[in-house]
Motif scaffolding. Structure first.
Motif, mmCIF file in Angstrom:
data_model
loop_
_atom_site.group_PDB
_atom_site.id
_atom_site.type_symbol
_atom_site.label_atom_id
_atom_site.label_comp_id
_atom_site.label_asym_id
_atom_site.label_seq_id
_atom_site.Cartn_x
_atom_site.Cartn_y
_atom_site.Cartn_z
ATOM 1 N N ALA A 37 0.829 -1.201 0.000
ATOM 2 C CA ALA A 37 0.000 0.000 0.000
ATOM 3 C C ALA A 37 0.870 1.261 0.000
ATOM 4 N N TRP A 38 1.968 1.212 0.718
ATOM 5 C CA TRP A 38 2.892 2.348 0.762
ATOM 6 C C TRP A 38 3.465 2.635 -0.614
ATOM 7 N N ALA A 39 3.800 1.579 -1.362
ATOM 8 C CA ALA A 39 4.349 1.767 -2.707
ATOM 9 C C ALA A 39 3.329 2.457 -3.608
ATOM 10 N N GLY A 40 2.061 2.021 -3.537
ATOM 11 C CA GLY A 40 1.028 2.667 -4.340
ATOM 12 C C GLY A 40 0.781 4.099 -3.932
ATOM 13 N N VAL A 46 3.994 11.166 -5.723
ATOM 14 C CA VAL A 46 5.073 11.762 -6.511
ATOM 15 C C VAL A 46 4.676 12.015 -7.956
ATOM 16 N N GLY A 47 3.372 11.813 -8.262
ATOM 17 C CA GLY A 47 2.915 12.257 -9.571
ATOM 18 C C GLY A 47 2.360 11.213 -10.498
ATOM 19 N N ALA A 48 2.020 10.033 -10.004
ATOM 20 C CA ALA A 48 1.362 9.061 -10.884
ATOM 21 C C ALA A 48 0.035 9.634 -11.362
ATOM 22 N N ARG A 49 -0.253 9.450 -12.620
ATOM 23 C CA ARG A 49 -1.465 10.040 -13.197
ATOM 24 C C ARG A 49 -2.728 9.344 -12.694
ATOM 25 N N ALA A 95 -3.928 -4.703 -1.667
ATOM 26 C CA ALA A 95 -2.861 -3.694 -1.653
ATOM 27 C C ALA A 95 -1.884 -3.918 -2.802
ATOM 28 N N VAL A 96 -1.575 -5.177 -3.114
ATOM 29 C CA VAL A 96 -0.677 -5.479 -4.232
ATOM 30 C C VAL A 96 -1.328 -5.080 -5.554
ATOM 31 N N VAL A 97 -2.613 -5.378 -5.712
ATOM 32 C CA VAL A 97 -3.334 -4.973 -6.926
ATOM 33 C C VAL A 97 -3.294 -3.467 -7.081
ATOM 34 N N LEU A 98 -3.553 -2.747 -5.998
ATOM 35 C CA LEU A 98 -3.535 -1.285 -6.048
ATOM 36 C C LEU A 98 -2.164 -0.764 -6.460
ATOM 37 N N VAL A 102 -1.336 1.254 -9.988
ATOM 38 C CA VAL A 102 -0.809 2.627 -9.951
ATOM 39 C C VAL A 102 0.548 2.713 -10.649
ATOM 40 N N LEU A 103 1.398 1.713 -10.447
ATOM 41 C CA LEU A 103 2.769 1.780 -10.944
ATOM 42 C C LEU A 103 2.909 1.330 -12.398
ATOM 43 N N ALA A 104 2.075 0.398 -12.837
ATOM 44 C CA ALA A 104 2.250 -0.192 -14.164
ATOM 45 C C ALA A 104 1.857 0.775 -15.273
#
Length: 203
Positions: A37-40, A46-49, A95-98, A102-104
């Motif tokens: 969850a912290w990673a997402g 920091v600016g993920a769209r 949390a992993v899905v989130l 967000v990152l992919a």
């Protein structure tokens, strides 16, 4: 930067959970779920769209639905406390899905597959080396088969099969020679780990 971040999810979580009995115990769900969850959340900060919500909302909706269904199952479960415990585990999945959503990016599939392959294969190879090097003792449930650090020989077998399947992707993808060579080199020890596990469910 986004590719590195999305690769970090399997590269960090798979070995970390594998090292503690495959994340079997509830205390591991706390830190692993919080880490995902912290990673997402950090990616958003920091600016993920936010456009990912429009593109991939179904993944988040399915993860939330699974979590809610697991929670609701306590109403008719023979063991309500166990259902609530499973809901805690499902929080990790959500949390992993989130974090992955967000990152992919559209071009993240290849790096995500490669990172998962490295993480899974590395964990299985560690289990294999440990089995071959450390003096073996008979276990009441696992016998003399490789089980550590996952705790179960069938877990070693399942991950070995997953590693073998992921090894095929670089071979058929026609990527760089070094990548294909590394994938091919991983297959014999993965097959050996699968054979030593003698897990029929994995075959």
């Amino acid at each position: 930067m986004a590719r590195v971040a999305v690769a970090a999810v399997p590269l960090v979580l798979v070995p970390a959970l594998g090292a503690v009995q495959g994340g079997f115990h509830p205390d591991t769900w706390v830190w692993s779920g919080a880490l995902a969850a912290w990673a997402g959340a950090l990616a958003l900060a920091v600016g993920a769209r936010a456009s990912f919500l429009r593109r991939e909302w179904s993944w988040i909706a399915l993860a939330i639905a699974l979590l809610l269904w697991t929670l609701l199952s306590a109403l008719w479960s023979a063991e309500p406390a166990q259902s609530l415990l499973e809901a805690r585990r499902t929080v990790v999945y959500a949390a992993v899905v989130l974090s992955l959503v967000v990152l992919a990016r559209r071009d993240s599939a290849r790096i995500l597959v490669a990172a998962t392959h490295v993480a899974v294969s590395g964990l299985v190879l560690y289990a294999l080396v440990r089995y071959l090097v450390v003096p073996r003792r008979f276990d009441q449930f696992q016998g003399y088969h490789p089980a550590q650090p996952l705790g179960y020989t069938n877990a070693v077998g399942i991950l070995a099969v997953l590693g073998l399947l992921l090894s095929v992707a670089p071979l058929v993808d026609g990527g760089r020679t070094a990548v294909r060579a590394a994938a091919a080199a991983a297959m014999p020890p993965l097959a050996l780990a699968l054979a030593l596990s003698q897990d029929r469910k994995s075959v």
